[in-house]
Design a protein around this motif. Structure first.
Motif, PDB file in Angstrom:
ATOM      1  N   SER A 185      41.966  44.109  48.704  1.00 54.69           N
ATOM      2  CA  SER A 185      41.733  43.732  47.496  1.00 54.69           C
ATOM      3  C   SER A 185      41.882  42.425  47.090  1.00 54.69           C
ATOM      4  CB  SER A 185      42.806  44.704  46.551  1.00 54.69           C
ATOM      5  OG  SER A 185      43.964  44.189  46.826  1.00 54.69           O
ATOM      6  N   LEU A 186      42.565  41.712  47.807  1.00 52.50           N
ATOM      7  CA  LEU A 186      42.712  40.416  47.414  1.00 52.50           C
ATOM      8  C   LEU A 186      41.394  39.549  47.486  1.00 52.50           C
ATOM      9  CD1 LEU A 186      44.193  37.663  46.819  1.00 52.50           C
ATOM     10  CD2 LEU A 186      45.109  37.416  49.099  1.00 52.50           C
ATOM     11  N   LEU A 187      40.819  39.979  48.927  1.00 50.42           N
ATOM     12  CA  LEU A 187      39.454  39.314  49.364  1.00 50.42           C
ATOM     13  C   LEU A 187      38.454  39.645  48.101  1.00 50.42           C
ATOM     14  CD1 LEU A 187      39.373  39.824  53.070  1.00 50.42           C
ATOM     15  CD2 LEU A 187      39.647  37.492  51.949  1.00 50.42           C
ATOM     16  N   ASP A 188      38.129  41.153  47.962  1.00 51.61           N
ATOM     17  CA  ASP A 188      37.507  41.563  46.867  1.00 51.61           C
ATOM     18  C   ASP A 188      37.447  40.829  45.560  1.00 51.61           C
ATOM     19  OD1 ASP A 188      36.641  43.184  48.755  1.00 51.61           O
ATOM     20  OD2 ASP A 188      37.541  45.043  47.994  1.00 51.61           O
ATOM     21  N   SER A 189      38.946  40.646  45.205  1.00 49.25           N
ATOM     22  CA  SER A 189      38.920  39.797  43.818  1.00 49.25           C
ATOM     23  C   SER A 189      38.184  38.656  43.797  1.00 49.25           C
ATOM     24  CB  SER A 189      40.275  39.624  43.674  1.00 49.25           C
ATOM     25  OG  SER A 189      40.898  38.445  44.453  1.00 49.25           O
ATOM     26  N   GLY A 190      37.936  37.858  44.891  1.00 55.34           N
ATOM     27  CA  GLY A 190      37.116  36.507  44.870  1.00 55.34           C
ATOM     28  C   GLY A 190      38.002  35.383  44.570  1.00 55.34           C
ATOM     29  N   VAL A 191      39.246  35.642  44.371  1.00 57.10           N
ATOM     30  CA  VAL A 191      40.108  34.399  44.171  1.00 57.10           C
ATOM     31  C   VAL A 191      40.203  33.828  45.562  1.00 57.10           C
ATOM     32  CG1 VAL A 191      42.369  33.764  43.483  1.00 57.10           C
ATOM     33  CG2 VAL A 191      41.257  35.875  42.401  1.00 57.10           C
TER      34      VAL A 191
END
Lengths: 342, 342
Positions: free
Chosen positions: A237-243
């Motif tokens: 989910s961190l990766l998916d957030s794009g941050v």
DNA sequence: CTCCACGAGTTTATCGATAAAAAGAGCAAC
DNA sequence: GTTGCTCTTTTTATCGATAAACTCGTGGAG
């Protein structure tokens, strides 16, 4: 082979031609036994292969020399390793450990504290998971108990805990010292100001602050399971957030192992693209690839402290001394996952 | 809060105005108690928060409802997971497990079988490590015991074992079916014809033979530790030997994890350059990168079988039935480490 | 009306050890 | 020769529960 009934102190006495009490006195190391009698009794013991019945002894003495270790789940390496350390520390202290797994399930946790098995032990080392301080306090526990770990911090009970804040701070500083600027955090818990997660988050923030880096909410991932699978999805989910981020502090090694797997699957390089640190220094950390930098809380020391404290409480009996809280030391095991330009 | 002494059946009897025996009969579910009396006693029990003293009960009954699990080391994930499965199976069967770690140390193993703690349990589930069949037989054990695992195979004792040969064969065939021709083997043991290592080697050879591939001694690495660190060095020595290989069967997941790490460190790609399979299907296998194909012996089934067999023996008492040997089933968990052109 | 069976409890013995009190033997002192 | 005092060993009570034997009304059969 019909299991010849084990011999008792009376059998020994008969063979040796003395009363059972003489045998008992000898076994307990009491003085006042003539050398010649002693030899006869020892002989009889040998001959009958006598071994004292500990159940009877326990009943009479009211204590068992056993302590319970209430632990969520042996499948999680951290707990398994901790259990092993506790068993070792207890053995060194002359105690035997009865491992009770609670599955982190409130009912089972309470049943360990109140259930039938609890009378079989002289005290309990308790790693709480789903029980909070209020529920625990309400249990009116009438035997020695020492809390281990960090789910419950401010209670009336003795407590042995990890250097949460300091460890997390050191780990984060280590990342920063390696030139990382966008440090993510996996394993925060919502709605708690105490407990390991909150303290580790505090340490992380302290380190950022000390380095003049702004704290950014979007780099902090909530995860209260602290297991490999949850670490994997948290990282996803961190990766998916794009941050964007260049490193991550994980609240334990299980999270880190899961996160690492997700990173590698996504084609990222560790530590080149993302550096990782974990917490606990389990054996997994040494054998992952890349191997995992981790905060090592000194499990053996922790276990020794916990067992020692519990033993003191047991010996004190009813006369409860002042509540004690022990924090173990820590060190940072630096490995491949945070290598790179220092 | 001076630990008010726990109440006994005599206390209950007094409060209820009956004799202690009436209370006992009620607790044991005996018939012949008037409804009104029963209510009074139950009331008293409630009121005093009475709980039977199991030590006393054990002494009187001669059994404890506990079984010991003698296991080498909880730090090794396979054992930890197995312990957890055994605990679960025992709970389902109404038994409590007392975990005794032996460190794979002969003295400690023997002390579990003969030591003080052994009288505290009704039977022992024993995972032998450094004891062999002869020594074990010489112990003249007078309580129910079931062997679990594969170090000792042909003894007089009941035994629950893994599908060693079949599992290893299936795993090797899987590698071959993926187009691998030079399959290495890590974890052989010198000088044994029985035991898990020998059987798994046998399965490996059978698979090669079935595929018309010659068995080559230089692809077989001896390793009797079966741990991560030894797997790492075994793989290192295989690489150093210069013998070309395109895949490797490891006798357990720990070896495989260690070997995997060495391969990746050496810059080899898995599974592109080398495919790996392990054995045990521990949780590690799912979270390594690449994830590890492994033979899954069905730990829960294994544990259930072992606990069930032990329980039968305990119930049989002295009247020992025919020796039994149970082999669990298996399946192959196929994951990334053996992916590739099928 | 007596005897026996039966339901519902109560007393007593037991599991194997430990602790406290009691008892014998040996020797010195008065 | 009795009292007193060790030193050593035996007797008795106890831990908390369970099992077996025993007691005591009641009611039915003969």
């Amino acid at each position: 082979m019909a299991a010849t009934k084990a011999s008792t102190i009376y059998d020994v006495a008969k063979v040796a031609g003395v009363s059972h009490q003489t045998v008992s006195r000898l076994l307990r190391g009491h003085a006042g036994i003539r050398e010649e009698t002693r030899a006869r009794v020892l002989d009889a013991i040998e001959q009958l292969d006598y071994r004292p019945n500990i159940t009877a002894r326990n009943l009479r003495n009211g204590n068992t020399g056993m302590i319970a270790l209430a632990i969520p789940d042996l499948r999680q390496p951290y707990f398994a390793e901790l259990a092993q350390s506790v068993i070792g520390a207890a053995r060194a202290a002359g105690l035997t450990v009865f491992v009770e797994t609670t599955d982190g399930n409130p009912e089972r946790e309470l049943s360990v504290l109140g259930g039938a098995q609890s009378q079989l032990v002289d005290g309990v080392l308790y790693i709480p998971k789903s029980i909070d301080a209020d529920i625990l306090t309400a249990q009116n526990i009438d035997f020695p108990i020492v809390l281990l770990g960090d789910r419950i911090l401010n209670s009336q009970f003795d407590h042995v805990t990890l250097p949460n804040l300091e460890g997390a701070k050191a780990a984060t500083q280590h990342l920063i010292s390696r030139g990382r600027k966008q440090v993510a955090f996996i394993g925060a818990e919502p709605d708690t100001d105490f407990g390991a997660a909150a303290l580790r988050l505090r340490g992380y923030r302290d380190a950022l602050e000390a380095a003049g880096i702004a704290y950014r909410q979007e780099l902090v991932i909530f995860d209260s399971e602290w297991e490999r699978h949850s670490g994997a999805s948290s990282m996803k989910s961190l990766l998916d957030s794009g941050v964007p981020f260049d490193s991550v502090f994980c609240c334990n090694d299980a999270l880190a192992i899961g996160a690492l797997r997700t990173l590698l699957s996504a084609g990222l390089r560790v530590p080149d693209d993302v550096a990782i640190v974990g917490f606990d220094d389990t054996e997994d950390a040494r054998f992952s690839f890349p191997s995992l930098t981790s905060v090592s809380p000194g499990r053996d020391e922790l276990a020794r402290a916990a067992v020692g404290l519990l033993q003191r409480r047991i010996e004190e009996g009813g006369a409860r001394g002042e509540r004690e809280e022990i924090v173990s030391g820590y060190s940072l095991a630096i490995r491949e996952s945070t290598a790179g330009a220092s």
